[in-house]
Write a protein that holds these residues in place. Structure first.
Motif, short mmCIF file in Angstrom:
data_model
loop_
_atom_site.label_atom_id
_atom_site.label_comp_id
_atom_site.label_asym_id
_atom_site.label_seq_id
_atom_site.Cartn_x
_atom_site.Cartn_y
_atom_site.Cartn_z
N LEU A 76 7.65 8.12 1.91
CA LEU A 76 8.70 8.69 1.08
C LEU A 76 8.08 9.53 -0.03
CD1 LEU A 76 12.04 7.76 0.34
CD2 LEU A 76 10.74 7.33 -1.74
N HIS A 77 6.99 8.99 -0.60
CA HIS A 77 6.24 9.73 -1.62
C HIS A 77 4.74 9.62 -1.38
CE1 HIS A 77 5.06 11.56 -5.34
NE2 HIS A 77 4.58 10.44 -5.85
N THR A 78 4.26 8.39 -1.14
CA THR A 78 2.84 8.15 -0.86
C THR A 78 2.71 7.24 0.36
OG1 THR A 78 2.69 6.17 -2.24
CG2 THR A 78 2.30 8.30 -3.32
N TRP A 79 1.46 6.97 0.71
CA TRP A 79 1.18 6.06 1.84
C TRP A 79 1.86 4.71 1.65
CZ3 TRP A 79 -1.21 1.31 1.85
CH2 TRP A 79 -1.59 0.81 3.09
N GLY A 80 1.92 4.24 0.41
CA GLY A 80 2.45 2.90 0.16
C GLY A 80 3.96 2.82 0.05
N SER A 81 4.66 3.93 0.25
CA SER A 81 6.12 3.94 0.01
C SER A 81 6.88 2.93 0.84
CB SER A 81 6.68 5.35 0.27
OG SER A 81 6.28 6.24 -0.74
N GLY A 82 6.47 2.71 2.07
CA GLY A 82 7.18 1.76 2.91
C GLY A 82 6.52 0.39 2.91
N ARG A 83 5.63 0.15 1.96
CA ARG A 83 4.86 -1.08 1.93
C ARG A 83 4.99 -1.76 0.56
NH1 ARG A 83 2.19 2.77 4.94
NH2 ARG A 83 1.33 2.07 6.93
N PHE A 84 4.44 -2.97 0.50
CA PHE A 84 4.49 -3.72 -0.76
C PHE A 84 3.73 -3.01 -1.88
CE2 PHE A 84 4.85 -7.78 1.97
CZ PHE A 84 6.23 -7.77 1.88
N SER A 85 2.81 -2.13 -1.54
CA SER A 85 1.93 -1.54 -2.55
C SER A 85 2.57 -0.39 -3.31
CB SER A 85 0.63 -1.05 -1.91
OG SER A 85 0.91 -0.04 -0.95
N GLY A 86 3.53 0.31 -2.70
CA GLY A 86 4.04 1.52 -3.32
C GLY A 86 5.52 1.56 -3.60
N VAL A 87 6.26 0.57 -3.12
CA VAL A 87 7.71 0.64 -3.25
C VAL A 87 8.15 0.51 -4.71
CG1 VAL A 87 8.08 -1.84 -2.90
CG2 VAL A 87 9.88 -0.23 -2.30
N PRO A 105 -4.79 -6.07 2.16
CA PRO A 105 -5.13 -7.25 1.36
C PRO A 105 -4.04 -7.64 0.38
CG PRO A 105 -6.44 -5.34 0.69
CD PRO A 105 -5.73 -4.95 1.94
N ASN A 106 -4.05 -8.91 0.03
CA ASN A 106 -2.99 -9.46 -0.80
C ASN A 106 -2.84 -8.76 -2.15
OD1 ASN A 106 -2.47 -11.40 1.18
ND2 ASN A 106 -3.90 -12.87 0.29
N TRP A 107 -3.92 -8.22 -2.70
CA TRP A 107 -3.81 -7.59 -4.02
C TRP A 107 -2.88 -6.39 -4.00
CZ3 TRP A 107 -5.02 -2.51 -4.55
CH2 TRP A 107 -5.92 -1.94 -3.65
N GLN A 108 -2.61 -5.84 -2.81
CA GLN A 108 -1.69 -4.71 -2.73
C GLN A 108 -0.23 -5.15 -2.77
OE1 GLN A 108 -2.36 -1.77 0.36
NE2 GLN A 108 -3.55 -0.63 -1.12
N CYS A 109 0.03 -6.43 -2.74
CA CYS A 109 1.41 -6.93 -2.84
C CYS A 109 1.80 -6.92 -4.31
CB CYS A 109 1.51 -8.33 -2.26
SG CYS A 109 1.14 -8.42 -0.50
N ASP A 110 2.53 -5.92 -4.73
CA ASP A 110 2.80 -5.72 -6.16
C ASP A 110 4.22 -5.21 -6.34
OD1 ASP A 110 2.48 -5.55 -8.86
OD2 ASP A 110 1.23 -3.75 -8.84
N LEU A 111 5.18 -6.12 -6.22
CA LEU A 111 6.58 -5.77 -6.41
C LEU A 111 6.93 -5.85 -7.90
CD1 LEU A 111 8.16 -7.57 -3.32
CD2 LEU A 111 7.61 -5.14 -3.59
N PRO A 112 8.02 -5.23 -8.34
CA PRO A 112 8.34 -5.14 -9.77
C PRO A 112 8.36 -6.48 -10.49
CG PRO A 112 9.79 -3.71 -8.52
CD PRO A 112 9.01 -4.52 -7.52
N GLY A 113 7.47 -6.62 -11.46
CA GLY A 113 7.40 -7.85 -12.23
C GLY A 113 6.94 -9.04 -11.43
N TYR A 114 6.42 -8.81 -10.23
CA TYR A 114 6.09 -9.92 -9.35
C TYR A 114 4.88 -9.59 -8.46
CZ TYR A 114 7.23 -14.28 -6.91
OH TYR A 114 7.21 -15.55 -6.41
N PRO A 115 3.71 -9.42 -9.08
CA PRO A 115 2.50 -9.16 -8.29
C PRO A 115 2.01 -10.44 -7.60
CG PRO A 115 1.92 -9.41 -10.58
CD PRO A 115 3.44 -9.44 -10.52
N TYR A 116 1.14 -10.26 -6.63
CA TYR A 116 0.50 -11.41 -5.98
C TYR A 116 -0.33 -12.14 -7.02
CZ TYR A 116 -2.74 -14.11 -3.11
OH TYR A 116 -3.49 -15.13 -2.56
N GLN A 117 -0.16 -13.44 -7.12
CA GLN A 117 -0.89 -14.23 -8.11
C GLN A 117 -1.60 -15.42 -7.48
OE1 GLN A 117 2.22 -15.11 -10.98
NE2 GLN A 117 1.71 -13.30 -12.19
N GLY A 118 -1.85 -15.32 -6.17
CA GLY A 118 -2.53 -16.40 -5.47
C GLY A 118 -4.03 -16.40 -5.72
N SER A 119 -4.71 -17.27 -5.00
CA SER A 119 -6.15 -17.46 -5.20
C SER A 119 -7.01 -16.60 -4.29
CB SER A 119 -6.51 -18.94 -4.98
OG SER A 119 -6.17 -19.33 -3.65
N ASP A 120 -6.37 -15.78 -3.44
CA ASP A 120 -7.15 -15.02 -2.46
C ASP A 120 -6.68 -13.56 -2.43
OD1 ASP A 120 -8.90 -14.39 -0.43
OD2 ASP A 120 -7.75 -15.36 1.16
#
Length: 435
Positions: A388-399, A61-76
Motif C-alpha cells: 500500500l505504501h511500503t513492503w510492510g504495509s500488509g504485514r505487522f511491521s508496517g500497518v 522475526p518477532n521484533w517486526q511485530c509492532d502494532l499501535p501501542g502494542y509491540p512484541y514484548q516477548g523474550s525472543d
C-alpha cells in the motif's frame, strides 16, 4: 471492547474489516476522538485462527511485530512466533484496542450518495458514514484454476487456506501446485512428515534466512529497504504483483532449498499448464525456475555485501549459493494414476474481491487505485493491502504507519466537514443577538 449503541446508525467513519489493519486504524481514530464503527464479517483477526496450517509460523522475526501501542514484548525478538503464539499476541492487541466492533456483519454494498454521505448496507442493517475505510486486506478469493475441474472424481483437492497438516491428506503422493511462500512451506511440511511430494514450480524468488551473521531481514532493515515507498521502488506499482520470497521461520529459521528436497526424494516439475486424459503437462522451465530463485537469493546477499563494505561493518566473510542438485532432464508429462497422486493442494494465491464497493476507483483487474491508501473519491480509503505504501504495509511491521497516516487524512477531512456547520451556527448566533 467499546460498547456500541444499537440505535446509532450514522458514524463519522466506518471501517470494513476487523483484522490488524482495521483495529490499528480504530486505535488511532479513538486517540483523535473520532467516532467510528468497525464492521467484521466473522470475528476479529479470524484469518489467523482459521486460514493457517498447524505448523505455521512467522517468516519475519518477532521484533517486526509492532502494532499501535502494542509491540512484541516477548523474550525472543529474533525468533518466529508459531500459530498459537501469534493468536495469543493478537488477542492481547484486540483487548488493548477495545474497538467498537460489530462482528458477524458482512458488508453488502458501500455507495457514496449525492450528498457526500456513504451508505453502507450490511447483513445486520443499514448504516451511513462521513468516511469509509476498506481494511479487509487483498486476499479474499482463493485462486483455483479451471484445470481443477478435470481432476478425476473423488480426488481430494484443497486450497492452501484449507490445509492443516499432513494427516489431513489421503495416502499416496501429494501434488503441490505453486512454490511461493505457502507452496514451499506446505511442501516442506509434508516432506518432513515423510510424505511423497510432487511440486509444480513457478517463478517464485527465494532468499536466505541468515547471512553473514544476521537474519537477512535485519540486514534489509539496516539498509532502510522496509522504509522505501512504492513510489520510489524501481518497479513502482508493479512490485505489488511480485511473488513473496520463500523462506521459513520454522525451528528457529532456515532456508528453503527445493534442490535439497529433490536430493531427498521430492519430485520437482516446471509450471503446470494442462491436464489431459489424466496426464499432467508442465512447461520445460524447471531449471529456469530454480536458477531464477537462486539468482535472487545471491543477488540479495550481494547487496548486503555492498552495504557491509560501504559502511565498513565487521561481519563473517561473504559466500555464494552453489546448486546442490540439477534437474537431470526437463520432464513435461506425468500421469496422475501412474505416479500415485491422490491429492492436490493449490498454492497459487488469492484474488481481491471488492465488488461490494460501488465507486470508480478500480483498475481493470479489480484492484483499487490509490496513493498511500487515499483514493480520488473523497472520504474513501484502503488499508492493509500489500505494498500500500511500503513492503510492510500488509504485514505487522508496517500497518501501524499506514493506519496513522490515514487517521491524519481522515481527521483533516472530518474537521473540514465540520466547518460549514460551525459557520452556520455562528450566523444563527449573530441573528439571535440582533433580535
Amino acid at each position: 471492547m467499546s460498547r456500541i449503541n444499537p440505535e446509532t446508525t450514522h458514524y463519522s467513519v466506518i471501517i470494513v474489516g476487523g483484522g490488524q489493519s482495521g483495529l490499528s486504524l480504530s486505535y488511532y481514530l479513538s486517540e483523535r476522538g473520532i467516532d467510528h464503527l468497525v464492521l467484521e464479517k466473522r470475528s476479529q483477526a479470524h484469518s489467523w485462527r482459521t486460514q493457517r496450517w498447524d505448523s505455521f509460523c512467522l517468516v519475519t522475526p518477532n521484533w517486526q511485530c509492532d502494532l499501535p501501542g502494542y509491540p512484541y514484548q516477548g523474550s525472543d525478538p529474533h525468533g518466529f512466533m508459531v500459530k498459537s503464539q501469534i493468536n495469543e499476541w493478537l488477542a492481547g492487541f484486540i483487548a488493548h484496542v477495545g474497538a467498537p466492533v460489530l462482528e458477524s456483519c458482512a458488508v453488502e454494498k458501500v455507495l457514496r450518495q449525492t450528498d457526500g454521505i456513504y451508505s453502507v448496507q450490511t447483513t445486520r442493517g443499514h448504516f451511513t458514514a462521513g468516511q469509509v475505510v476498506i481494511a479487509s486486506g487483498g486476499y479474499h478469493k482463493p485462486i483455483v484454476p479451471r484445470l481443477a475441474e478435470r481432476l478425476p472424481p473423488g480426488m481430494m483437492q484443497i486450497h492452501s487456506a484449507e490445509y492443516r497438516n499432513p494427516a489431513q491428506m489421503p495416502d499416496g503422493k501429494v501434488l503441490v501446485v505453486g512454490c511461493g511462500q505457502s507452496g514451499s512451506q506446505l511442501a516442506e511440511d509434508l516432506h518432513l512428515a515423510g510424505r511423497q511430494v510432487v511440486v509444480a514450480t513457478g517463478d517464485a524468488p527465494r532468499c536466505a534466512r541468515f547471512y553473514r551473521g544476521k537474519d537477512v531481514v535485519d540486514w534489509l532493515a539496516d539498509m532502510n529497504y522496509y522504509d522505501m515507498p512504492v513510489t520510489d521502488h524501481p518497479l513502482r506499482e508493479g512490485v505489488r504483483d511480485n511473488t513473496n520470497h520463500y523462506v521459513t521461520g520454522r525451528d528457529g529459521g532456515r532456508d528453503i532449498d527445493l534442490r535439497q528436497f529433490a536430493l531427498e526424494g521430492m519430485e520437482l516439475y516446471g509450471l503446470l499448464t494442462a491436464l489431459e486424459d489424466g496426464v499432467l503437462h508442465f512447461k520445460p522451465d524447471l531449471k529456469n525456475n530454480l536458477d531464477h530463485a537462486d539468482n535472487i537469493y545471491n543477488g540479495i546477499n550481494a547487496s548486503i555485501d555492498k552495504f557491509i563494505e560501504k559502511n565498513n561493518i565487521s561481519a563473517p566473510p561473504p559466500s555464494r549459493y552453489t546448486p546442490v542438485w540439477e534437474p537431470p532432464e526437463e520432464r513435461t508429462r506425468l500421469g496422475l494414476k501412474d505416479a500415485g497422486i491422490n491429492s492436490v493442494i493449490w498454492c497459487i494465491g488469492f484474488a481481491p474481491d471488492f465488488m461490494y464497493v460501488d465507486a470508480p476507483v478500480f483498475n481493470g483487474r479489480g484492484e483499487p487505485v490509490h496513493l498511500r491508501g487515499v483514493t480520488h473519491v473523497p472520504g474513501l480509503y484502503f488499508l492493509g493491502l500489500p505494498w500500500l505504501h511500503t513492503w510492510g504495509s500488509g504485514r505487522f511491521s508496517g500497518v501501524a504507519r499506514d493506519a496513522l497516516y490515514l487517521a491524519e487524512q481522515i481527521k483533516a477531512q472530518h474537521l473540514q466537514a465540520q466547518i460549514p456547520t460551525r459557520r452556520y451556527d455562528a450566523l444563527e448566533m449573530i441573528a439571535a443577538m440582533a433580535t
